[in-house]
Design an enzyme around this catalytic site. Sequence first.
Site, PDB file in Angstrom:
ATOM      1  N   ILE A   1       4.419   0.840   4.137  1.00 22.35           N
ATOM      2  CA  ILE A   1       3.727   0.393   2.924  1.00 22.35           C
ATOM      3  C   ILE A   1       2.748  -0.748   3.239  1.00 22.35           C
ATOM      4  CG2 ILE A   1       5.340   1.275   1.213  1.00 22.35           C
ATOM      5  CD1 ILE A   1       6.686  -1.444   1.105  1.00 22.35           C
ATOM      6  N   GLY A   2       2.286  -0.738   4.476  1.00 20.24           N
ATOM      7  CA  GLY A   2       1.149  -1.579   4.832  1.00 20.24           C
ATOM      8  C   GLY A   2       1.413  -3.064   4.881  1.00 20.24           C
ATOM      9  N   GLY A   3       2.668  -3.470   4.946  1.00 18.47           N
ATOM     10  CA  GLY A   3       2.967  -4.904   4.934  1.00 18.47           C
ATOM     11  C   GLY A   3       2.050  -5.731   5.824  1.00 18.47           C
ATOM     12  N   GLY A   4       2.065  -5.430   7.120  1.00 16.98           N
ATOM     13  CA  GLY A   4       1.252  -6.214   8.058  1.00 16.98           C
ATOM     14  C   GLY A   4      -0.235  -6.075   7.775  1.00 16.98           C
ATOM     15  N   SER A   5      -0.675  -4.870   7.423  1.00 17.89           N
ATOM     16  CA  SER A   5      -2.098  -4.653   7.128  1.00 17.89           C
ATOM     17  C   SER A   5      -2.512  -5.420   5.880  1.00 17.89           C
ATOM     18  CB  SER A   5      -2.365  -3.165   6.887  1.00 17.89           C
ATOM     19  OG  SER A   5      -1.889  -2.400   7.969  1.00 17.89           O
ATOM     20  N   ALA A   6      -1.649  -5.383   4.858  1.00 15.38           N
ATOM     21  CA  ALA A   6      -1.961  -6.104   3.622  1.00 15.38           C
ATOM     22  C   ALA A   6      -1.969  -7.611   3.879  1.00 15.38           C
ATOM     23  CB  ALA A   6      -0.938  -5.749   2.541  1.00 15.38           C
TER      24      ALA A   6
ATOM     25  N   LYS B   1       0.849  -1.202   0.000  1.00 17.61           N
ATOM     26  CA  LYS B   1       0.000   0.000   0.000  1.00 17.61           C
ATOM     27  C   LYS B   1       0.875   1.240   0.000  1.00 17.61           C
ATOM     28  CE  LYS B   1       0.015   2.106   3.423  1.00 17.61           C
ATOM     29  NZ  LYS B   1       0.138   2.870   4.687  1.00 17.61           N
TER      30      LYS B   1
ATOM     31  N   PRO C   1       9.641  -4.999   3.332  1.00 16.60           N
ATOM     32  CA  PRO C   1      10.247  -4.713   4.638  1.00 16.60           C
ATOM     33  C   PRO C   1       9.175  -4.496   5.709  1.00 16.60           C
ATOM     34  CG  PRO C   1      10.731  -2.946   3.052  1.00 16.60           C
ATOM     35  CD  PRO C   1       9.997  -4.012   2.299  1.00 16.60           C
ATOM     36  N   VAL C   2       9.510  -4.911   6.927  1.00 18.66           N
ATOM     37  CA  VAL C   2       8.577  -4.825   8.052  1.00 18.66           C
ATOM     38  C   VAL C   2       8.624  -3.412   8.648  1.00 18.66           C
ATOM     39  CG1 VAL C   2       8.143  -5.792  10.359  1.00 18.66           C
ATOM     40  CG2 VAL C   2       8.860  -7.285   8.497  1.00 18.66           C
TER      41      VAL C   2
ATOM     42  N   ASP D   1      -5.384   0.526   8.522  1.00 12.33           N
ATOM     43  CA  ASP D   1      -5.206   0.410   7.072  1.00 12.33           C
ATOM     44  C   ASP D   1      -5.805  -0.875   6.502  1.00 12.33           C
ATOM     45  OD1 ASP D   1      -3.829   2.780   7.083  1.00 12.33           O
ATOM     46  OD2 ASP D   1      -1.852   1.900   6.787  1.00 12.33           O
TER      47      ASP D   1
HETATM   48  O1  C5P Z   1      -4.422   1.146  13.542  1.00 14.83           O
HETATM   49  P1  C5P Z   1      -3.017   0.743  13.732  1.00 14.83           P
HETATM   50  O2  C5P Z   1      -2.884  -0.340  14.785  1.00 14.83           O
HETATM   51  O3  C5P Z   1      -2.330   0.347  12.468  1.00 14.83           O
HETATM   52  O4  C5P Z   1      -2.270   2.011  14.279  1.00 14.83           O
HETATM   53  C1  C5P Z   1      -1.015   1.966  14.904  1.00 14.83           C
HETATM   54  C2  C5P Z   1      -0.809   3.258  15.680  1.00 14.83           C
HETATM   55  O5  C5P Z   1      -0.712   4.345  14.767  1.00 14.83           O
HETATM   56  C3  C5P Z   1      -1.959   3.609  16.582  1.00 14.83           C
HETATM   57  O6  C5P Z   1      -1.790   3.018  17.839  1.00 14.83           O
HETATM   58  C4  C5P Z   1      -1.863   5.115  16.644  1.00 14.83           C
HETATM   59  O7  C5P Z   1      -0.866   5.504  17.558  1.00 14.83           O
HETATM   60  C5  C5P Z   1      -1.375   5.487  15.264  1.00 14.83           C
HETATM   61  N1  C5P Z   1      -2.480   5.864  14.359  1.00 14.83           N
HETATM   62  C6  C5P Z   1      -3.124   7.080  14.555  1.00 14.83           C
HETATM   63  N2  C5P Z   1      -4.149   7.444  13.728  1.00 14.83           N
HETATM   64  C7  C5P Z   1      -4.516   6.657  12.691  1.00 14.83           C
HETATM   65  C8  C5P Z   1      -3.866   5.431  12.472  1.00 14.83           C
HETATM   66  C9  C5P Z   1      -2.847   5.058  13.328  1.00 14.83           C
HETATM   67  O8  C5P Z   1      -2.809   7.807  15.479  1.00 14.83           O
HETATM   68  N3  C5P Z   1      -5.520   7.049  11.882  1.00 14.83           N
END
Ligand code: C5P
Length: 291
Positions: A110-115, A20, A105-106, A147
Amino acid sequence: MPRPDVITGADMLTETAYAKINLALHVRGRRADGYHSLESLFVFAADGDLLRAEPAQKLSLTIEGPFAHGLESGADNLVLRAANALRERAGIANGARLVLDKRLPVASGIGGGSADAAATLRVLVHLWALSIEEVDLIDIALSLGSDVPACLGSRTQWVGGRGEQLRDMQLEGLGRMPMLLVNPRIPLSTGPVFARWDGVDRGPLEPSDLAALIEQGRNDLEPAAIMLAPVIADVLAELRAQPGAQLVRMSGSGATCFALFADKAARDRARAAIAAAQPAWWTMATEISER
Ligand code: C5P
């Protein structure tokens, strides 16, 4: 249910977890729940991690590939969390043998874990022949990460809210545009980057075309990420110095940066030049997916 992208072999399904890229990421404000409200244009690369799934008694995950060392395969892994969340929602206890080929890369923006999580949901809905409403799938996806809902469809989308407001968007000329990704191999966690955002709302993201996206778009997390990993400024400078680079920006919370090019030859020349100048950096020559 998003359109699946499943190659069916003998009892084995393979799904790509497309990288991503945030072509722009405008941070609009801090929310009471600790997250930030965003406006972003998400595109997906034609390449990513690969996830294979086959029927099994138990649920298991093996990680292989060039970035396997950066990840644990325990219950905390987003792939297993996605599988468990889906089982819970569907009220089933099916198993699956999952193999993740980690090519991206982790902790790289680029959304690796989310993808990977989204690909897991897509592949298991098929493997387990589940009929599940799209709203439920998006709900599970959001519980796994901001994401993940956008990664479910892996289409070009305007994304708002915390990541759950999705609107398909096509910008003239963007489809299949050659793209170069560069990462200095410094992992960056998302939370600490958001925490360093300066709190200034610099305005909405309303791109009418590619020129407007280049001119008015921003990644508001760039200064915060550069504070944590100053080398990102060098990556951006290297990309900007490449002939033919039309749009250069950081993706997500970094540290991966991208450049868009009008033609593949310019992209490939840029990749060769950067690989020669900075052999330790990770590079990937790809293109924007038209999905
Ligand atoms: O949602 P995700 O677990 O990927 O987000 C990781 C961290 O990134 C959240 O704990 C938060 O600190 C930050 N984040 C944020 N606002 C977003 C997405 C992520 O503050 N819209």
